[in-house]
Scaffold this active site. Structure first.
Site: not given
Length: 347
Positions: A239, A260-263
């Site tokens: 997330r 990973a996060h924010g991809v």
């Protein structure tokens, strides 16, 4: 005896006819419409009662064109092939003619080997009060699966044994959640496939160093998957910390990948096995990432770009370009460097 034993472990096909397939998929039929089709096999191994295909389509370098003798000598009862190959088909075979055998064999496989419909909620599943079903009669939830309150389950969803659906997760219509998948903090689109052991929506690897200690950064974002997304077995999609991690429509992610996060990954991309995308990576539409590609934080990969297997990407990849190597660079540059090393290492 071997043939009998092998049949016990092979998927059973739904018997149909050449005529039924021609009508359903708009194919030109030449031969007996009543010819039975009991399964699909590679053209070199096919037996009477089976369908095989032969194609000279070269959709990518990965597709190999088989020798024409394979077509001439096949024992398949029904052959899917292009118009220009009709003259090479064996006498007596029933032909299904199309400009794209590769595209149509996918549809035929789905028709013959489609899974029998499953409906109902196992008494051994845990479905909390407050789960919203749009049309519960069309949903399947297997034994020991868990669906927590606040989840929204659209029609025709299949949740296989041992899967976990967390609070306030939305699962789109027709999506399949395979055994042992774990989903929370996520919105999943329609007609997706989440394969066994995939983990979607857990916190990312986000830390800050304060007073000499690594301090975790709370995550408040979600994972948003578009429609027709496939997530491979044991792949993890984190997330976002404050923004959502997003995967576009039609993107296919192989096994053992880490997002990973924010991809942000665009539409109709392919990510092969073992890819790792660090936080903030942006991948454009229709990009292709080979196996074990690693992408550093914040890198942008453009539309229609390709990254070769085992590459390490530390700088942006422009749209439409092919990069490879470690660190990754333009493919022609990489090959020149490789040729120079080979030449001078022999001196």
């Amino acid at each position: 005896m071997f043939t009998f034993l092998r049949s016990l472990f092979m998927p059973a096909g739904t018997e149909t006819t050449a005529g039924a397939l021609a009508e359903k998929f708009g194919l030109e039929l030449r031969g007996d419409a009543a010819t039975p089709v009991r399964g699909v096999a590679p053209i070199a191994d096919a037996r009477p009662g089976q369908l095989a295909f032969y194609s000279t389509e070269q959709n990518s370098a990965a597709f190999k064109i088989l020798p024409i003798d394979v077509l001439k000598n096949t024992r398949a009862s029904v052959i899917l092939l292009q118009p220009e190959q009709v003259a090479n088909a064996p006498a007596g075979a029933t032909l299904l003619i199309t400009d794209s055998p590769r595209g149509n064999i996918v549809k035929i496989l789905g028709e013959i080997y489609r899974e029998p419909p499953r409906f109902g909620v196992s008494p051994n599943a845990v479905v909390e009060r407050g789960v919203f079903f749009r049309k519960k009669s069309t949903v399947y939830i297997g034994q020991f699966a868990t669906v927590e309150r606040g989840a929204v389950i659209e029609p025709d969803v299949k949740i296989y044994p041992g899967a976990y659906i967390g609070r306030n997760v939305t699962i789109g219509a027709g999506t399949i959640i395979q055994t042992g998948a774990h989903i929370e903090n996520a919105t999943i689109g329609a007609d997706c496939v989440i394969n066994a052991g995939a983990i979607i929506g857990k916190d990312g690897f986000g830390y800050t160093r304060q007073d000499g200690h690594n301090v975790f950064i709370p995550h408040t974002g979600r994972v948003v998957l578009g429609n027709r997304v496939s997530v491979g077995a044991n792949t993890c999609i984190d997330r976002g910390a404050m923004t959502d991690t997003r995967i576009g429509d039609g993107t296919k992610i192989d096994n053992l990948c880490q997002i990973a996060h924010g991809v942000v990954v665009g539409a109709e991309c392919f990510l092969a096995s073992g890819c790792g995308l660090a936080g903030g990576t942006v991948v454009g539409d229709r990009a292709l990432l080979g196996g074990h590609v690693g992408v550093a934080n914040g890198v942008h990969i453009g539309d229609d770009a390709e990254v070769g297997a085992n590459s390490g990407v530390f700088r942006d990849v422009p749209a439409g370009q092919r990069h490879m190597g470690y660190p990754a660079g333009p493919g022609t540059e990489f090959m020149r460097h490789y040729a120079w090393l080979r030449k001078h290492s022999k001196q």
